[in-house]
Design a protein around this motif. Structure first.
Motif, PDB file in Angstrom:
ATOM      1  N   PHE A 244       0.820  -1.210   0.000  1.00 49.76           N
ATOM      2  CA  PHE A 244       0.000   0.000   0.000  1.00 49.76           C
ATOM      3  C   PHE A 244       0.857   1.265   0.000  1.00 49.76           C
ATOM      4  O   PHE A 244       0.654   2.172  -0.800  1.00 49.76           O
ATOM      5  CB  PHE A 244      -0.928  -0.012   1.214  1.00 49.76           C
ATOM      6  CG  PHE A 244      -1.753   1.249   1.343  1.00 49.76           C
ATOM      7  CD1 PHE A 244      -2.815   1.473   0.483  1.00 49.76           C
ATOM      8  CD2 PHE A 244      -1.457   2.207   2.292  1.00 49.76           C
ATOM      9  CE1 PHE A 244      -3.580   2.634   0.588  1.00 49.76           C
ATOM     10  CE2 PHE A 244      -2.217   3.363   2.406  1.00 49.76           C
ATOM     11  CZ  PHE A 244      -3.278   3.579   1.544  1.00 49.76           C
ATOM     12  N   TYR A 245       1.842   1.326   0.920  1.00 51.39           N
ATOM     13  CA  TYR A 245       2.574   2.585   1.097  1.00 51.39           C
ATOM     14  C   TYR A 245       3.622   2.852   0.024  1.00 51.39           C
ATOM     15  O   TYR A 245       3.873   4.003  -0.322  1.00 51.39           O
ATOM     16  CB  TYR A 245       3.238   2.632   2.484  1.00 51.39           C
ATOM     17  CG  TYR A 245       2.251   2.904   3.590  1.00 51.39           C
ATOM     18  CD1 TYR A 245       1.654   4.152   3.722  1.00 51.39           C
ATOM     19  CD2 TYR A 245       1.899   1.911   4.503  1.00 51.39           C
ATOM     20  CE1 TYR A 245       0.729   4.401   4.725  1.00 51.39           C
ATOM     21  CE2 TYR A 245       0.979   2.154   5.516  1.00 51.39           C
ATOM     22  CZ  TYR A 245       0.403   3.403   5.612  1.00 51.39           C
ATOM     23  OH  TYR A 245      -0.509   3.649   6.601  1.00 51.39           O
ATOM     24  N   THR A 246       4.259   1.796  -0.512  1.00 49.05           N
ATOM     25  CA  THR A 246       5.350   2.030  -1.468  1.00 49.05           C
ATOM     26  C   THR A 246       4.881   2.806  -2.704  1.00 49.05           C
ATOM     27  O   THR A 246       5.418   3.878  -2.991  1.00 49.05           O
ATOM     28  CB  THR A 246       6.028   0.693  -1.857  1.00 49.05           C
ATOM     29  OG1 THR A 246       6.283  -0.039  -0.667  1.00 49.05           O
ATOM     30  CG2 THR A 246       7.321   0.933  -2.599  1.00 49.05           C
ATOM     31  N   PRO A 247       3.851   2.319  -3.446  1.00 46.19           N
ATOM     32  CA  PRO A 247       3.429   3.100  -4.619  1.00 46.19           C
ATOM     33  C   PRO A 247       2.815   4.444  -4.254  1.00 46.19           C
ATOM     34  O   PRO A 247       2.964   5.425  -4.973  1.00 46.19           O
ATOM     35  CB  PRO A 247       2.386   2.212  -5.308  1.00 46.19           C
ATOM     36  CG  PRO A 247       2.002   1.189  -4.322  1.00 46.19           C
ATOM     37  CD  PRO A 247       3.110   1.052  -3.339  1.00 46.19           C
ATOM     38  N   LEU A 268       2.040   4.106 -14.598  1.00 41.95           N
ATOM     39  CA  LEU A 268       2.213   2.757 -14.052  1.00 41.95           C
ATOM     40  C   LEU A 268       2.090   2.753 -12.526  1.00 41.95           C
ATOM     41  O   LEU A 268       1.359   1.931 -11.959  1.00 41.95           O
ATOM     42  CB  LEU A 268       3.600   2.231 -14.464  1.00 41.95           C
ATOM     43  CG  LEU A 268       3.788   0.722 -14.400  1.00 41.95           C
ATOM     44  CD1 LEU A 268       2.874   0.030 -15.406  1.00 41.95           C
ATOM     45  CD2 LEU A 268       5.238   0.351 -14.685  1.00 41.95           C
ATOM     46  N   LEU A 269       2.756   3.715 -11.872  1.00 40.51           N
ATOM     47  CA  LEU A 269       2.671   3.818 -10.406  1.00 40.51           C
ATOM     48  C   LEU A 269       1.240   4.090  -9.957  1.00 40.51           C
ATOM     49  O   LEU A 269       0.785   3.572  -8.944  1.00 40.51           O
ATOM     50  CB  LEU A 269       3.573   4.947  -9.905  1.00 40.51           C
ATOM     51  CG  LEU A 269       4.926   4.547  -9.327  1.00 40.51           C
ATOM     52  CD1 LEU A 269       5.681   5.765  -8.839  1.00 40.51           C
ATOM     53  CD2 LEU A 269       4.780   3.555  -8.178  1.00 40.51           C
ATOM     54  N   GLY A 270       0.539   4.903 -10.758  1.00 38.27           N
ATOM     55  CA  GLY A 270      -0.857   5.217 -10.451  1.00 38.27           C
ATOM     56  C   GLY A 270      -1.725   3.971 -10.459  1.00 38.27           C
ATOM     57  O   GLY A 270      -2.567   3.768  -9.566  1.00 38.27           O
ATOM     58  N   TYR A 271      -1.506   3.104 -11.463  1.00 38.67           N
ATOM     59  CA  TYR A 271      -2.281   1.849 -11.528  1.00 38.67           C
ATOM     60  C   TYR A 271      -1.903   0.916 -10.384  1.00 38.67           C
ATOM     61  O   TYR A 271      -2.762   0.273  -9.775  1.00 38.67           O
ATOM     62  CB  TYR A 271      -2.058   1.140 -12.869  1.00 38.67           C
ATOM     63  CG  TYR A 271      -2.798   1.780 -14.022  1.00 38.67           C
ATOM     64  CD1 TYR A 271      -4.149   2.109 -13.907  1.00 38.67           C
ATOM     65  CD2 TYR A 271      -2.153   2.059 -15.221  1.00 38.67           C
ATOM     66  CE1 TYR A 271      -4.830   2.701 -14.965  1.00 38.67           C
ATOM     67  CE2 TYR A 271      -2.832   2.650 -16.287  1.00 38.67           C
ATOM     68  CZ  TYR A 271      -4.171   2.968 -16.147  1.00 38.67           C
ATOM     69  OH  TYR A 271      -4.847   3.553 -17.187  1.00 38.67           O
ATOM     70  N   ILE A 272      -0.588   0.823 -10.085  1.00 43.62           N
ATOM     71  CA  ILE A 272      -0.139  -0.065  -9.008  1.00 43.62           C
ATOM     72  C   ILE A 272      -0.762   0.382  -7.679  1.00 43.62           C
ATOM     73  O   ILE A 272      -1.282  -0.422  -6.912  1.00 43.62           O
ATOM     74  CB  ILE A 272       1.415  -0.075  -8.909  1.00 43.62           C
ATOM     75  CG1 ILE A 272       2.013  -0.752 -10.148  1.00 43.62           C
ATOM     76  CG2 ILE A 272       1.887  -0.780  -7.639  1.00 43.62           C
ATOM     77  CD1 ILE A 272       3.520  -0.634 -10.265  1.00 43.62           C
TER      78      ILE A 272
END
Length: 286
Positions: A244-247, A268-272
């Motif tokens: 949860f916190y990493t992306p 990509l980060l937004g989707y993750i």
């Protein structure tokens, strides 16, 4: 003043959107089925009506809601090539995405507290985590999540939007909509930072603190087997915290400081950040 915003899928891949929609559809189906199964099992099995599983069902409800909040726009783009979203729909979506993210952060904190009490104070576990107390804590955090985000749509509504109305993601985020405004966004920017620090910042700090105390307690246990067993109960929660916190932190950092970063990385980060926790949490906890 733009009557609509245009959402973006993956730039340059428009001709294969239908194929791209397949993994998204699968992700949603697995997320919704996985979290629903967890809720069903916890509800029907009386032996699971314990604090640890009540917190898990809170997490499943939040994940389900988060999936539902992004389905209309993400699948709308990839399945029907429908990119337009009205300002009000956009503000509503960002309200739900952000408040549910903060609620998820709170649930992860409650789960850390549960592990902390179970390992550091096992004899008082049942008396500390009573059902009425769990219900109160849950309610307080849900209200906190909704209350801190509540002013955001109204603060965004008073702006005049005159820059290009194309948003970077397949859904609405506060930081992005805010950057579209031609007005002075200082108040929103400061308020946005305040929300992040007072919710996610505070929660992650308290989670870290609870794990420091847990480690201290575990290392004082003489038996190696008991030590491993105690740590084992924390593994799934730790995975959920990292997922949860990493992306989320990555996305915040890119928005504030990574002006020259690759657009694809942001997408990509937004989707993750929005799709991976609801997909992975049921697997991790199962």
């Amino acid at each position: 003043h733009w009557p609509v915003f245009l959402l973006t899928g993956i730039p340059g891949q428009e001709d294969v959107y239908l194929w791209i929609s397949i993994p998204f559809c699968l992700t949603y189906v697995i997320s919704i089925v996985g979290n629903s199964v967890i809720l069903f099992i916890i509800k029907t099995d009386p032996s699971l009506h314990e604090p640890m599983y009540i917190f898990l069902s809170m997490l499943a409800i939040t994940d389900l809601s988060l999936s539902i909040a992004t389905i209309p726009t993400i699948l709308g783009i990839y399945l029907f090539n429908s990119r337009e979203i009205s300002l009000n729909a956009c503000f509503t979506q960002l309200f739900f995405i952000h408040s549910l993210s903060f609620i998820e952060s709170s649930v992860l904190l409650l789960m850390a507290f549960d592990r902390f009490v179970a390992i550091c104070n096992p004899l008082r576990y049942a008396s500390i985590l009573t059902l009425p107390r769990i219900a109160k804590m849950g309610l307080v955090f849900v209200l906190r999540g909704l209350a801190v985000v509540f002013p955001s749509p109204f603060l965004l509504k008073r702006f005049h939007y005159c820059r290009a109305n194309v948003l970077f993601h397949s859904y609405c985020l506060h930081q992005e909509v805010m950057n579209m405004a031609c007005s002075d966004i200082t108040v929103n920017s400061i308020y946005g930072l305040f929300i992040i620090v007072s919710t996610v910042g505070l929660d992650s700090l308290l989670i870290l603190l609870s794990y420091v105390m847990i480690l201290k307690t575990v290392l004082s246990i003489a038996s190696h087997a008991k030590r491993a067993r105690a740590l084992n109960t924390c593994v799934s929660h730790l995975c959920a915290v990292l997922l949860f916190y990493t992306p989320m932190i990555g996305l915040s950092v890119i928005y504030r400081f990574g002006k020259g970063s690759s657009p694809l990385l942001q997408i990509l980060l937004g989707y993750i950040y929005l799709l991976v926790p609801p997909l992975m949490n049921p697997m991790v906890f199962s």
